[in-house]
Design a protein around this motif. Structure first.
Motif, PDB file in Angstrom:
ATOM      1  N   LEU A   1      15.859  37.685  24.477  1.00  0.00           N
ATOM      2  CA  LEU A   1      16.266  36.241  24.329  1.00  0.00           C
ATOM      3  C   LEU A   1      15.272  35.333  24.784  1.00  0.00           C
ATOM      4  CD1 LEU A   1      18.971  34.507  23.716  1.00  0.00           C
ATOM      5  CD2 LEU A   1      19.652  34.721  25.970  1.00  0.00           C
ATOM      6  N   SER A   2      14.965  34.295  23.865  1.00  0.00           N
ATOM      7  CA  SER A   2      13.761  33.503  24.217  1.00  0.00           C
ATOM      8  C   SER A   2      14.335  32.589  25.027  1.00  0.00           C
ATOM      9  CB  SER A   2      13.372  32.748  22.722  1.00  0.00           C
ATOM     10  OG  SER A   2      14.217  31.910  22.401  1.00  0.00           O
ATOM     11  N   ARG A   3      15.799  32.147  24.936  1.00  0.00           N
ATOM     12  CA  ARG A   3      16.287  30.648  25.825  1.00  0.00           C
ATOM     13  C   ARG A   3      17.645  30.697  25.640  1.00  0.00           C
ATOM     14  NH1 ARG A   3      14.281  29.567  21.035  1.00  0.00           N
ATOM     15  NH2 ARG A   3      15.606  27.935  19.633  1.00  0.00           N
ATOM     16  N   VAL A   4      18.275  30.108  26.733  1.00  0.00           N
ATOM     17  CA  VAL A   4      19.828  29.862  26.476  1.00  0.00           C
ATOM     18  C   VAL A   4      19.595  28.495  25.232  1.00  0.00           C
ATOM     19  CG1 VAL A   4      21.824  29.000  27.626  1.00  0.00           C
ATOM     20  CG2 VAL A   4      20.192  30.568  28.967  1.00  0.00           C
ATOM     21  N   ALA A   5      20.834  28.716  24.757  1.00  0.00           N
ATOM     22  CA  ALA A   5      20.854  27.554  23.576  1.00  0.00           C
ATOM     23  C   ALA A   5      20.833  26.076  24.301  1.00  0.00           C
ATOM     24  CB  ALA A   5      22.052  27.804  22.818  1.00  0.00           C
ATOM     25  N   ALA A   6      20.121  25.383  23.874  1.00  0.00           N
ATOM     26  CA  ALA A   6      20.158  23.933  24.216  1.00  0.00           C
ATOM     27  C   ALA A   6      21.494  23.158  23.775  1.00  0.00           C
ATOM     28  CB  ALA A   6      18.998  23.165  23.859  1.00  0.00           C
TER      29      ALA A   6
END
Length: 309
Positions: A84-89
């Motif tokens: 997972l690249s990031r938590v959704a903004a």
């Protein structure tokens, strides 16, 4: 028996919600089993809101959320991204695109919403900006992409999402506490302003003068029992499709979905297998061709603090 045209099924969801993603096999089966006269409506709840505070440590927050999603996948059997690249903004972009797609018919809307879910739970790159959400829908069969972009940017569609968000924050009193042995029983969640919103997913079934809510992660039989109480004529015996026909219709299938929705030898000829962090995703060959980022061997495709679905 009841009149199926008098029944409304409302699904409270979010394109980026891990429990809603895990419920897809059962909800796909349920939608396929409903009498076509039943009115079905999705409400985009905006799980990741515009005014959420940014995470103080995005890297740690992403690692925590990836573990959280993997734990949910252990319950549901759904795929999760290898990385997972990031938590959704935010959920607004994907909700706007999902709501705009509804203007092009149910089948297009289903396929666009599915693509949006897969950005985070298969590719690990959440569609948390409008360009990313529109890119996720590129190549969907039957989609007018120019119209989707125009509608998603319109005041009318933004107002529809705003109305959905407000509706999702008015759960009925009986959902403030829920007793069930499900790993996600679905009691309404507290919001930052002291209110509540529906847990995701929640289905609310309505006929004139009566309603039944089925919150959280539930079995097909839980939904069928609620329908039998309100309008038994609305539900037909589910019939799994032949493997090739099911993949043609749904375009992508997880392992739990192909077990619930298909019959016959698996995989069908031409099916493309994409490995995830929890089993494969099966793609129709035309779907794989339209989505280079989802091809086998392709790379996996500032964060807010993740809320609890």
């Amino acid at each position: 028996m009841g009149d199926p045209s008098a029944l409304e099924v409302v699904e409270y969801t979010d394109p980026l919600c891990p429990w809603s993603w895990g419920a897809e096999p059962v909800l796909r089966l349920l939608r396929a089993s409903l009498d076509p006269r039943v009115r079905v409506r999705r409400v985009m709840c905006v799980l990741f809101d515009e005014d959420d505070d940014p995470a103080p440590d995005p890297v740690a927050e992403t690692a925590w959320y990836a573990r959280y999603v993997a734990d949910i996948s252990a319950h549901t059997g759904a795929p999760h991204a290898v990385r997972l690249s990031r938590v959704a903004a935010g959920s607004w972009p994907s909700s706007l695109v999902a709501k705009a797609a509804e203007l092009q018919g149910d089948r297009v809307a289903d396929r666009v919403l599915r693509r949006l879910r897969e950005t985070v739970f298969v590719l690990g790159e959440p569609a948390d900006t409008l360009p990313l959400a529109l890119a996720a829908a590129r190549g969907v069969t039957g989609l007018d992409e120019a119209r989707l972009a125009a509608d998603a940017a319109s005041d009318a569609v933004r107002e529809r999402v705003r109305a959905d968000r407000a509706e999702a924050r008015r759960p009925p009193p009986e959902l403030l506490t829920v007793a069930d042995d499900s790993p996600h029983p679905g009691a309404a969640k507290e919001t930052a302003d002291g209110g509540h919103r529906y847990a995701l997913p929640t289905l609310v079934l309505r006929v004139p003068g009566r309603r039944r809510a089925v919150p959280g992660w539930r079995s097909y039989h839980a939904y069928a029992a609620a329908l039998a109480e309100l309008c038994p004529a609305a539900l037909r015996t589910p019939e799994p499709l032949p493997a090739a026909e099911a993949l043609e219709y749904h375009r992508t299938l997880t392992e739990p979905e192909r077990r619930a929705l298909t019959r016959g030898t698996w995989p069908p000829a031409g099916a493309v297998r994409l490995e995830t962090g929890n089993g494969p995703l099966w793609l129709h060959p035309e779907e794989a061709a339209a989505r280079p980022a989802a091809a086998p061997g392709a790379p996996a495709g500032v964060p807010a603090a993740p809320p609890v679905p």
